[in-house]
Design an enzyme around this catalytic site. Structure first.
Site, PDB file in Angstrom:
ATOM      1  N   GLY A   7      19.373  40.783  14.778  1.00  0.00           N
ATOM      2  CA  GLY A   7      20.617  40.803  13.996  1.00  0.00           C
ATOM      3  C   GLY A   7      20.733  39.505  13.227  1.00  0.00           C
ATOM      4  N   LYS A 182      40.637  37.935  24.424  1.00  0.00           N
ATOM      5  CA  LYS A 182      40.410  37.958  22.971  1.00  0.00           C
ATOM      6  C   LYS A 182      40.625  39.371  22.440  1.00  0.00           C
ATOM      7  CE  LYS A 182      37.606  36.173  19.288  1.00  0.00           C
ATOM      8  NZ  LYS A 182      36.330  36.744  18.873  1.00  0.00           N
ATOM      9  N   ASN A 190      45.059  42.498  14.621  1.00  0.00           N
ATOM     10  CA  ASN A 190      44.197  43.021  13.555  1.00  0.00           C
ATOM     11  C   ASN A 190      44.615  44.399  13.018  1.00  0.00           C
ATOM     12  OD1 ASN A 190      42.983  40.698  14.489  1.00  0.00           O
ATOM     13  ND2 ASN A 190      40.910  41.499  14.515  1.00  0.00           N
ATOM     14  N   ASN A 200      47.738  37.556   8.306  1.00  0.00           N
ATOM     15  CA  ASN A 200      48.227  37.454   9.684  1.00  0.00           C
ATOM     16  C   ASN A 200      49.694  36.981   9.716  1.00  0.00           C
ATOM     17  OD1 ASN A 200      45.658  38.150  10.347  1.00  0.00           O
ATOM     18  ND2 ASN A 200      45.061  36.193  11.248  1.00  0.00           N
TER      19      ASN A 200
HETATM   20  P1  NAD Z   1      26.781  40.839  10.571  1.00  0.00           P
HETATM   21  O1  NAD Z   1      27.056  42.198  10.032  1.00  0.00           O
HETATM   22  O2  NAD Z   1      26.923  39.677   9.645  1.00  0.00           O
HETATM   23  O3  NAD Z   1      25.311  40.779  11.185  1.00  0.00           O
HETATM   24  C1  NAD Z   1      24.779  41.804  11.969  1.00  0.00           C
HETATM   25  C2  NAD Z   1      23.315  41.931  11.606  1.00  0.00           C
HETATM   26  O4  NAD Z   1      22.687  42.836  12.502  1.00  0.00           O
HETATM   27  C3  NAD Z   1      23.073  42.460  10.190  1.00  0.00           C
HETATM   28  O5  NAD Z   1      22.190  41.589   9.510  1.00  0.00           O
HETATM   29  C4  NAD Z   1      22.383  43.809  10.430  1.00  0.00           C
HETATM   30  O6  NAD Z   1      21.452  44.143   9.421  1.00  0.00           O
HETATM   31  C5  NAD Z   1      21.703  43.522  11.761  1.00  0.00           C
HETATM   32  N1  NAD Z   1      21.279  44.722  12.469  1.00  0.00           N
HETATM   33  C6  NAD Z   1      21.981  45.841  12.777  1.00  0.00           C
HETATM   34  N2  NAD Z   1      21.198  46.728  13.409  1.00  0.00           N
HETATM   35  C7  NAD Z   1      19.971  46.164  13.513  1.00  0.00           C
HETATM   36  C8  NAD Z   1      18.732  46.597  14.046  1.00  0.00           C
HETATM   37  N3  NAD Z   1      18.597  47.808  14.603  1.00  0.00           N
HETATM   38  N4  NAD Z   1      17.669  45.767  13.993  1.00  0.00           N
HETATM   39  C9  NAD Z   1      17.781  44.547  13.418  1.00  0.00           C
HETATM   40  N5  NAD Z   1      18.928  44.079  12.889  1.00  0.00           N
HETATM   41  C10 NAD Z   1      20.009  44.889  12.932  1.00  0.00           C
HETATM   42  O7  NAD Z   1      27.713  40.671  11.843  1.00  0.00           O
HETATM   43  P2  NAD Z   1      28.358  39.330  12.435  1.00  0.00           P
HETATM   44  O8  NAD Z   1      29.566  38.984  11.648  1.00  0.00           O
HETATM   45  O9  NAD Z   1      27.312  38.307  12.631  1.00  0.00           O
HETATM   46  O10 NAD Z   1      28.895  39.866  13.839  1.00  0.00           O
HETATM   47  C11 NAD Z   1      28.059  40.081  14.955  1.00  0.00           C
HETATM   48  C12 NAD Z   1      28.974  40.194  16.182  1.00  0.00           C
HETATM   49  O11 NAD Z   1      29.589  38.909  16.366  1.00  0.00           O
HETATM   50  C13 NAD Z   1      30.128  41.186  15.992  1.00  0.00           C
HETATM   51  O12 NAD Z   1      30.400  41.852  17.183  1.00  0.00           O
HETATM   52  C14 NAD Z   1      31.301  40.294  15.587  1.00  0.00           C
HETATM   53  O13 NAD Z   1      32.568  40.832  15.931  1.00  0.00           O
HETATM   54  C15 NAD Z   1      31.000  39.058  16.426  1.00  0.00           C
HETATM   55  N6  NAD Z   1      31.628  37.843  15.874  1.00  0.00           N
HETATM   56  C16 NAD Z   1      31.403  37.497  14.562  1.00  0.00           C
HETATM   57  C17 NAD Z   1      31.987  36.335  14.075  1.00  0.00           C
HETATM   58  C18 NAD Z   1      31.758  35.886  12.640  1.00  0.00           C
HETATM   59  O14 NAD Z   1      32.386  34.907  12.216  1.00  0.00           O
HETATM   60  N7  NAD Z   1      30.892  36.512  11.875  1.00  0.00           N
HETATM   61  C19 NAD Z   1      32.799  35.541  14.920  1.00  0.00           C
HETATM   62  C20 NAD Z   1      32.979  35.929  16.252  1.00  0.00           C
HETATM   63  C21 NAD Z   1      32.382  37.094  16.722  1.00  0.00           C
HETATM   64  O1  KPL Z   2      40.000  36.845  15.841  1.00  0.00           O
HETATM   65  C1  KPL Z   2      40.719  37.100  14.906  1.00  0.00           C
HETATM   66  C2  KPL Z   2      40.228  38.070  13.908  1.00  0.00           C
HETATM   67  O2  KPL Z   2      40.665  38.064  12.761  1.00  0.00           O
HETATM   68  O3  KPL Z   2      39.354  38.862  14.306  1.00  0.00           O
HETATM   69  C3  KPL Z   2      42.106  36.494  14.829  1.00  0.00           C
HETATM   70  C4  KPL Z   2      42.180  35.477  13.738  1.00  0.00           C
HETATM   71  C5  KPL Z   2      42.390  35.806  16.135  1.00  0.00           C
HETATM   72  C6  KPL Z   2      43.143  37.537  14.628  1.00  0.00           C
HETATM   73  O4  KPL Z   2      43.131  38.479  15.665  1.00  0.00           O
END
Ligand code: NAD
Ligand code: KPL
Length: 303
Positions: A7, A182, A190, A200
């Site tokens: 990913g 969380k 959300n 928000n």
């Molecule tokens: P994203 O969509 O940016 O990245 C996910 C990646 O996984 C993509 O590049 C996609 O192509 C890849 N992928 C999917 N299926 C695949 C496969 N079979 N083989 C290889 N690659 C594959 O997602 P993200 O924002 O990085 O989020 C990932 C997780 O982290 C989510 O659950 C999200 O809620 C959590 N998260 C994200 C953030 C953030 O700021 N982005 C913050 C906290 C938590």
């Molecule tokens: O985690 C968040 C989100 O946007 O996913 C916050 C900012 C806490 C709102 O639920």
């Protein structure tokens, strides 16, 4: 030990770039040969931090590469994580560690149940990153990562590697409680930002709706044995609404950009848990149904 990152999106890229910068061996696993060719054409992964872009020529491979996997960072969305792991499952050595970065709950438990020969570490992250373009990740918000293993409270011996890489972390023996907390916060904020199409902070105009959800989510946390999280949820929700008043929630951003949400692992998980526990939570249930209708009307998956 070599890290594999499955990913290579926002968080996966953020972790991989920092590990590589610290001289830690890391390989990206890309979906297919088209993605691999595109990645190679870009010469690597770019991380933009404080407005400064750095290119990391991290090695990349396909799911069917021959090398064994001992430590796998799974940074796919919750709805993709299990199937993505299935593509590389034949390469996991017994006792392999899977670090699961997914938001919400449900995916982690399904993965742990399906691959019992692995050690599944759940991660709750408040770091923020987004993809500006393919293979170009912007580090958008400093935060923290809590790691834990619901089956084994002993911390792994490599956490220092994360410190060396500048990945802020704390070992958390109560990781499930942290993920639940969380999840409850995300459920209270959300979906309403999606349904009211607002930032928000504008939820301040809908206090009764927020309060009703907090009351039911507290009941749910309490029933899951999380008394302290239950008692502080209402205040934490309003604190986060204040602290992030100008932001659009991640779910709002997903819907706005016509991307699939992780609703099934947030509200969906909360409602399923309530049902299992025999709790009647009408506001939560109604919110889930409203959100599902809203998503369906926009051609987006409802879970
Ligand atoms: P994203 O969509 O940016 O990245 C996910 C990646 O996984 C993509 O590049 C996609 O192509 C890849 N992928 C999917 N299926 C695949 C496969 N079979 N083989 C290889 N690659 C594959 O997602 P993200 O924002 O990085 O989020 C990932 C997780 O982290 C989510 O659950 C999200 O809620 C959590 N998260 C994200 C953030 C953030 O700021 N982005 C913050 C906290 C938590
Ligand atoms: O985690 C968040 C989100 O946007 O996913 C916050 C900012 C806490 C709102 O639920």
């Amino acid at each position: 030990m070599n890290w594999h990152v499955l990913g290579a999106g926002s968080l996966g890229g953020l972790w991989a770039a920092r590990l590589a910068r610290a001289g830690i061996s890391v390989h990206l696993i890309l979906r297919n040969s088209e993605r691999l060719a595109a990645y190679r054409a870009a010469s690597g992964l770019t991380l933009v931090e404080d407005g400064h872009a750095s290119l990391f020529p991290i090695a990349a491979q396909l799911p069917n590469a021959a090398t064994p996997i001992r430590r796998l960072l799974v940074a796919c969305k919750a709805y993709d994580a299990e199937e993505a792991i299935a593509q590389v499952a034949h390469r996991l050595v017994p006792g392999a560690e899977l670090l699961l970065l997914q938001n919400g709950l449900g995916a982690q438990q399904a993965i742990a149940a399906r691959w019992p020969q692995t050690r599944c570490l759940f991660v709750s992250s408040t770091e923020g990153a987004y993809r500006e373009a393919d293979w170009r990740v912007v580090f958008a918000g400093r935060g923290h990562n809590w790691l834990g293993d619901p089956q084994d409270a002993a911390a792994p011996d490599w956490l220092q590697q994360l410190d060396d890489a500048g990945i802020p972390q704390t070992w958390s023996p109560d990781i499930t409680a942290r993920l639940w907390q969380k999840l409850a916060l995300n459920c209270a904020i959300n979906p309403l930002t999606v349904l009211h199409d607002c930032r928000n902070g504008e939820l301040g105009e809908h206090p009764a709706e927020v309060d009703a959800l907090c009351a039911e989510l507290s009941e749910l946390l309490q029933a899951n044995g999380l008394a302290e999280a239950a008692s502080t949820l209402h205040d934490r929700v309003w604190q986060v609404i204040d602290a992030t008043a100008g932001n659009y929630s991640s779910m709002h951003q997903d819907v706005h950009q016509h991307r699939r949400t992780e609703v099934g692992y947030l509200l969906g998980h909360a409602c399923a848990s309530a049902e299992r526990l025999g709790l009647e939570l009408p506001a939560l249930h109604e919110l889930h149904q409203r959100l599902r209708r809203h998503l369906a009307a926009r051609g987006l998956p409802q879970d």
